[in-house]
Structures are given as structure tokens and as C-alpha cells.
Design a protein around this motif. Structure first.
Motif, PDB file in Angstrom:
ATOM      1  N   GLN A 154      -2.339  -9.643   8.520  1.00 56.76           N
ATOM      2  CA  GLN A 154      -1.358  -8.694   9.043  1.00 56.76           C
ATOM      3  C   GLN A 154      -0.894  -7.694   7.994  1.00 56.76           C
ATOM      4  O   GLN A 154      -0.659  -6.524   8.298  1.00 56.76           O
ATOM      5  N   THR A 155      -0.753  -8.160   6.752  1.00 58.68           N
ATOM      6  CA  THR A 155      -0.247  -7.287   5.682  1.00 58.68           C
ATOM      7  C   THR A 155      -1.361  -6.632   4.880  1.00 58.68           C
ATOM      8  O   THR A 155      -1.111  -5.660   4.161  1.00 58.68           O
ATOM      9  N   GLY A 156      -2.582  -7.167   4.993  1.00 59.68           N
ATOM     10  CA  GLY A 156      -3.668  -6.681   4.159  1.00 59.68           C
ATOM     11  C   GLY A 156      -3.551  -7.111   2.716  1.00 59.68           C
ATOM     12  O   GLY A 156      -4.277  -6.609   1.853  1.00 59.68           O
ATOM     13  N   SER A 157      -2.649  -8.072   2.440  1.00 62.92           N
ATOM     14  CA  SER A 157      -2.413  -8.526   1.061  1.00 62.92           C
ATOM     15  C   SER A 157      -2.537 -10.043   0.984  1.00 62.92           C
ATOM     16  O   SER A 157      -1.616 -10.768   1.399  1.00 62.92           O
ATOM     17  N   PRO A 158      -3.642 -10.558   0.439  1.00 63.81           N
ATOM     18  CA  PRO A 158      -3.776 -12.011   0.251  1.00 63.81           C
ATOM     19  C   PRO A 158      -2.683 -12.584  -0.631  1.00 63.81           C
ATOM     20  O   PRO A 158      -2.322 -13.760  -0.494  1.00 63.81           O
ATOM     21  N   LEU A 159      -2.141 -11.774  -1.537  1.00 61.71           N
ATOM     22  CA  LEU A 159      -1.085 -12.266  -2.433  1.00 61.71           C
ATOM     23  C   LEU A 159       0.151 -12.680  -1.645  1.00 61.71           C
ATOM     24  O   LEU A 159       0.783 -13.698  -1.958  1.00 61.71           O
TER      25      LEU A 159
END
Length: 270
Positions: A52-57
């Protein structure tokens, strides 16, 4: 004090390992089942957030919520009992045997597996509207993850096998520090902080956790992942379990026990 000294919490680790070995089989299985299910749901949550955020972090930052929940509730992961139960044998606790340890590992493994697969079925239903549509964006991400972390290792042969094993070693070095973190403090907040840090690290680094994988790969297969059960077992689950055992026991359990319980003789001042 809310913080326990290392000599104190390592003694608690040995006590916990002994207690788990004498637990009724039904309780060991049920606690493992719930642990596998909660961790699986946390993994689904982390992948969802990452997509959803495009951020694995961000997914890695939030994943430890499941680990904290299950340990605060007194449930058990195989990766944790790999570390704690052998310490009771090393400490020569009465009645603790190698066969008893292996039996307990088997019970916890099966409990974790059934719990993780149960949630895998539930989430596959959610991602496909009861298998009536192709998987949604998160389901596709899980399917691709399953392929990349089986056939991706297989492509490199022995080097791939070594890589997945070492990722398992590094994973349970961190995860077992999370298990220890639950014993470092006597407050809920202190336990959560101590558990959160190493769990976030392992997930962000892409290390391999055998129980998380018990959810990811069966779920991927249910949603049409382009790999086989055999690929999953040979190129992920088996080497990861072995790596988790080696990493947790040698880099956390034995080192803490050796230096905080069976300490070396003090040096004389020159």
C-alpha cells in the motif's frame, strides 16, 4: 528495577526452557498453534502495508507487533524453543533429556505449522474473494515472494542453498534476541521495546524465518504461485529451519549462557 541484569535474565531463560519441556503436550501444541497464527497474520499485515505504501521499510517497522503480541500472551515459536530448551539440558536440570527436547521441538513445529497454514487459508480467501477472482495486489506480491525465495535460490545451486541457510542463521540470531528481550524488563513497555528492535531488523533485512515462511509459501501456492511444494521444502523451509536452529542456539543461547552463567575464572591483577 524494571531492567534485569544479564545474569538474572539468562537464569530466567534456563528456567523458561525447563518449564516448556515439562508442559503438557496439548498446551505446547495449542500455544504453538496460536503463535504461528498470530505471526502469520502479522506477516500478511506487513506485506499489505509494504504494498500500500510502496515502502518495505514501513512494513518492517510495523511487523514486530505480531511478535510482541504472541510473546506477551505466553505463546511459543519454534525459533524461540530452539534457544531456550537446550539451555535446561546444559544446566543439567533434573529430568531434561535430548529425546524430550526433540519431542518438544516436534510438537511446537507442528503447532506453528498448523497455525500458520490456517491463517494462510484465511488470507488466501480474503485476497481472492473466496477463490472466485484472481488474487489482489497483495496476493500477487505474496505469490511473487514465494517464487523468488524458492526458485531464486535454486537458480544458484549450492551457493543458493548456502545463502538461504545463512539468512536463516542471521534471522534467528535477531529473533532469539527478541525472545530474550521479553525477559529483560518487568514492564510491558520495556518488553515491547526490547522485542521490537531485533524483529524489525530481521524483517527489514529480508532474513528467512521458518514460521513466517510457513504462512507465506502455502498462501502463495494457494494463489497460483509458480513453484512447487517440493521447491518450498528443499529450497526454503528445510535449510531455513536448520539455519534458525544454528543461529539462535549458537549466537544467542550458548553465548549468553557461557558468559553470564558459566563465567570464566576472574583474572588476577598484575
Amino acid at each position: 528495577m524494571s531492567y534485569l541484569m544479564p545474569s538474572e535474565f539468562v537464569t530466567k531463560m534456563v528456567d523458561a526452557g525447563e518449564s516448556k519441556l515439562f508442559m503438557a503436550t496439548r498446551d505446547a501444541f495449542l500455544r504453538a498453534f496460536m503463535a504461528g497464527g498470530i505471526l502469520a497474520l502479522a506477516a500478511a499485515f506487513a506485506v499489505t502495508i509494504s504494498v500500500q505504501t510502496g515502502s518495505p521499510l514501513i512494513g518492517a517497522l510495523l511487523f514486530p507487533v505480531g511478535f510482541c503480541m504472541l510473546y506477551l500472551l505466553g505463546f511459543d515459536l519454534l525459533t524461540g524453543v530452539f534457544v531456550l530448551t537446550p539451555l535446561a539440558w546444559l544446566d543439567r536440570r533434573p529430568g531434561v533429556t535430548i529425546s524430550g527436547i526433540l519431542k518438544h521441538w516436534g510438537v511446537v513445529f507442528m503447532g506453528n505449522l498448523f497455525g500458520a497454514i490456517t491463517v494462510a487459508v484465511f488470507m488466501a480467501i480474503v485476497f481472492t474473494y473466496g477463490f472466485s477472482t484472481p488474487p489482489d495486489e497483495v496476493g500477487v506480491a505474496i505469490s511473487e515472494m514465494g517464487k523468488d525465495r524458492t526458485l531464486g535460490y535454486k537458480e544458484f545451486g549450492a551457493a543458493g542453498m548456502l545463502t538461504v541457510f545463512i539468512r536463516g542463521v542471521l534471522c534467528n540470531w535477531m529473533v532469539s534476541l527478541g525472545v530474550v528481550g521479553a525477559m529483560i524488563s518487568t514492564t510491558v513497555g520495556g518488553k515491547v521495546i526490547a522485542m521490537w528492535m531485533p524483529i524489525m531488523l530481521f524483517f527489514a533485512m529480508g532474513f528467512e524465518h521458518s514460521i513466517v515462511n510457513m504462512f507465506l509459501f502455502p498462501s502463495a501456492l494457494m494463489m497460483g504461485g509458480d513453484f512447487s511444494v517440493w521447491d518450498y521444502m528443499i529450497w526454503n523451509e528445510i535449510p531455513v529451519v536448520l539455519g534458525n536452529l544454528v543461529g539462535g542456539l549458537t549466537l544467542t543461547g550458548l553465548t549468553l549462557y557461557a558468559t553470564h552463567v558459566r563465567t570464566g575464572a576472574k583474572r588476577a591483577l598484575q
